[in-house]
Design a protein around this motif. Structure first.
Motif, PDB file in Angstrom:
ATOM      1  N   SER A   1     -10.285   5.458  -0.619  1.00  0.00           N
ATOM      2  CA  SER A   1     -10.012   6.386  -1.608  1.00  0.00           C
ATOM      3  C   SER A   1      -8.758   6.957  -1.744  1.00  0.00           C
ATOM      4  CB  SER A   1     -11.103   7.440  -1.906  1.00  0.00           C
ATOM      5  OG  SER A   1     -10.894   8.390  -2.650  1.00  0.00           O
ATOM      6  N   GLU A   2      -8.052   7.084  -0.622  1.00  0.00           N
ATOM      7  CA  GLU A   2      -6.757   7.714  -0.198  1.00  0.00           C
ATOM      8  C   GLU A   2      -6.642   8.861  -0.926  1.00  0.00           C
ATOM      9  OE1 GLU A   2      -3.247   4.726  -1.353  1.00  0.00           O
ATOM     10  OE2 GLU A   2      -4.881   3.558  -1.900  1.00  0.00           O
ATOM     11  N   LYS A  33      -5.873   9.713  -4.754  1.00  0.00           N
ATOM     12  CA  LYS A  33      -4.743   9.221  -5.032  1.00  0.00           C
ATOM     13  C   LYS A  33      -4.704   8.504  -6.379  1.00  0.00           C
ATOM     14  CE  LYS A  33      -0.429   6.782  -3.285  1.00  0.00           C
ATOM     15  NZ  LYS A  33       0.010   6.119  -2.136  1.00  0.00           N
ATOM     16  N   ASP A  70     -12.903   8.032   2.143  1.00  0.00           N
ATOM     17  CA  ASP A  70     -11.795   8.730   2.987  1.00  0.00           C
ATOM     18  C   ASP A  70     -11.795   8.511   4.607  1.00  0.00           C
ATOM     19  OD1 ASP A  70     -10.005   9.073   1.048  1.00  0.00           O
ATOM     20  OD2 ASP A  70     -11.147  10.917   0.477  1.00  0.00           O
ATOM     21  N   ASP A  81       0.890  -1.209   0.073  1.00  0.00           N
ATOM     22  CA  ASP A  81      -0.026   0.123  -0.001  1.00  0.00           C
ATOM     23  C   ASP A  81       0.714   1.293  -0.149  1.00  0.00           C
ATOM     24  OD1 ASP A  81      -2.140  -1.792   0.718  1.00  0.00           O
ATOM     25  OD2 ASP A  81      -1.488  -1.857   2.790  1.00  0.00           O
ATOM     26  N   PRO A 137      -5.402   2.687   3.445  1.00  0.00           N
ATOM     27  CA  PRO A 137      -5.401   1.657   2.420  1.00  0.00           C
ATOM     28  C   PRO A 137      -4.977   0.457   2.814  1.00  0.00           C
ATOM     29  CG  PRO A 137      -3.510   3.315   2.208  1.00  0.00           C
ATOM     30  CD  PRO A 137      -4.586   3.814   3.182  1.00  0.00           C
ATOM     31  N   SER A 154      -4.969   4.273  -6.496  1.00  0.00           N
ATOM     32  CA  SER A 154      -5.603   4.089  -5.025  1.00  0.00           C
ATOM     33  C   SER A 154      -6.246   2.676  -4.990  1.00  0.00           C
ATOM     34  CB  SER A 154      -6.727   5.247  -4.674  1.00  0.00           C
ATOM     35  OG  SER A 154      -7.685   5.110  -5.424  1.00  0.00           O
ATOM     36  N   ASN A 155      -6.613   2.263  -3.546  1.00  0.00           N
ATOM     37  CA  ASN A 155      -7.430   1.176  -3.640  1.00  0.00           C
ATOM     38  C   ASN A 155      -8.840   1.211  -4.385  1.00  0.00           C
ATOM     39  OD1 ASN A 155      -6.764   0.018  -0.150  1.00  0.00           O
ATOM     40  ND2 ASN A 155      -5.553  -0.112  -1.861  1.00  0.00           N
ATOM     41  N   TYR A 156      -9.336   2.575  -4.223  1.00  0.00           N
ATOM     42  CA  TYR A 156     -10.471   2.777  -4.987  1.00  0.00           C
ATOM     43  C   TYR A 156     -10.509   2.265  -6.508  1.00  0.00           C
ATOM     44  CZ  TYR A 156     -14.573   4.920  -7.157  1.00  0.00           C
ATOM     45  OH  TYR A 156     -15.626   5.339  -7.887  1.00  0.00           O
ATOM     46  N   GLU A 157      -9.484   2.926  -7.148  1.00  0.00           N
ATOM     47  CA  GLU A 157      -8.996   3.093  -8.390  1.00  0.00           C
ATOM     48  C   GLU A 157      -8.950   1.431  -8.955  1.00  0.00           C
ATOM     49  OE1 GLU A 157      -6.109   5.493 -10.043  1.00  0.00           O
ATOM     50  OE2 GLU A 157      -7.685   7.147  -9.801  1.00  0.00           O
TER      51      GLU A 157
END
Length: 346
Positions: free
Chosen positions: A302-303, A306, A331, A209, A279, A309-312
């Motif tokens: 969502s970081e 960034k 977040d 992460d 994350p 990110s984990n979300y992406e």
């Protein structure tokens, strides 16, 4: 005839030896794969807590030492990952020490979730803070030259620490080359050192992460008491990644409103007692696990927008497996609650 029988016996014995080698000889790698999505209600029980029509679930990643056969199989499994041992375990760390470290991480995450959820629900919660301690160090990283396991870290850049998660959140925003001041105590003596943020070795950075830091893991030592009482059966769960979902489950049981709205909700992310979501590793594998379990909504860190990110990564995986599950970026704990408040009843 005897020679033929003897040859057949030897062929059989050799076959057994080869089969055992393929199945049991362990390679210097770990294999991670999608795990499970487990409802938290049976694991977390608030005394007199409210029931919900839906559920909150934590998601897991299955991890095991690689055999030759599992190593070969992982090369053909899109959502299996092969990790070098030093990316999973600290140098010279035994399996027992690794397991204990993971359980300690869960304990810290559990305490943060308790403090946050009870505070948000307006319930009684008391926390006695005993300090943040160095658990392990990455050889060759900046911290390894100045810190030792057992040191009590209490300030970073003059900021007093209240949890390990707070330290990770603060240092995680630093860029490679930036300096960070660490104040710690060893043998009743206080010391301050300046450390530079550095890139992690490639073997550790892959799938991690965080790509840069000072090379340290910390444990929060504190005692938490709450009213109403709560039972948490998390003895078999390791790591900090269930923090967000545990805080939501506790909060849901403490409040009369049903925040699940009848949906099957999964997710992941560390949680700080101040509410920040951090994350985690293995997000793609957790998306696969949640989809297989029929979950409808998934909360992903969502970081703060960034890149990568984990979300992406979660959205990318969701598209790849063609899931109907809704991926929601968060977040903070409040982000998740606000989303749930606006959610229509299922």
């Amino acid at each position: 005839m005897r020679n033929k029988k003897r040859g057949a016996v030897w062929a059989f014995v050799i076959g057994i030896i080869i089969a055992m080698a393929i199945s049991y000889i362990k390679l210097p790698y770990f294999i991670t794969k999608p795990g499970n999505a487990s409802a938290l209600e049976p694991i977390i029980q608030v005394d007199g807590g409210y029931d919900s029509k839906g559920s909150f679930s934590l998601t897991t990643v299955s991890i095991g030492r690689a055999s030759l056969i599992s190593y070969l199989a992982a090369n053909f499994d899109k959502y299996a990952e092969i990790l070098p041992m030093n990316q999973v375990k600290a140098p010279e760390e035994s399996d027992e020490e690794y397991l204990n470290r993971q359980l300690k991480l869960m304990e810290g995450s559990q305490e943060s979730a308790l403090i946050l959820a009870y505070h948000k629900a307006g319930k009684e919660v008391k926390s006695t803070f005993n300090g943040v301690y160095v658990n392990s160090l990455v050889k060759g990283m900046p911290a390894s030259k100045s810190l030792k396991a057992g040191d009590r870290v209490f300030e970073v850049d003059g900021k007093t620490l209240k949890s390990a998660e707070e330290f990770v959140g603060y240092v995680g925003k630093k860029k490679e080359g930036e300096q960070v001041s660490i104040t710690f105590e060893r043998e009743n003596k206080k010391r301050t050192v300046q450390l530079a943020i550095a890139k992690f070795p490639k073997s550790l950075a892959k799938g991690s992460d965080t790509k840069a830091g000072i090379g340290i893991t910390l444990m929060t030592d504190r005692e938490v008491s709450v009213k109403p009482d709560i039972k948490l059966n998390t003895e078999d769960i390791g790591g900090p990644s269930a923090g967000l979902m545990m805080s939501l489950e506790i909060y849901d049981q403490l409040t009369k409103e049903d925040f699940t709205k009848g949906y099957q909700i999964a997710g992941t992310g560390t949680i700080a007692e101040t509410g920040e979501v951090g994350p985690i590793g293995g997000i793609s594998q957790k998306i696969v696990a949640a989809d297989k379990a029929g979950k409808q909504i998934f909360f992903a860190p969502s970081e703060n927008g960034k890149k990568g990110s984990n979300y992406e990564e979660a959205v990318k995986t969701a598209k790849d497996i063609k899931t109907k599950m809704k991926i929601v970026p968060v977040d903070t704990f409040d982000d998740a609650v606000k989303y749930l408040e606006k959610l229509k009843q299922n």
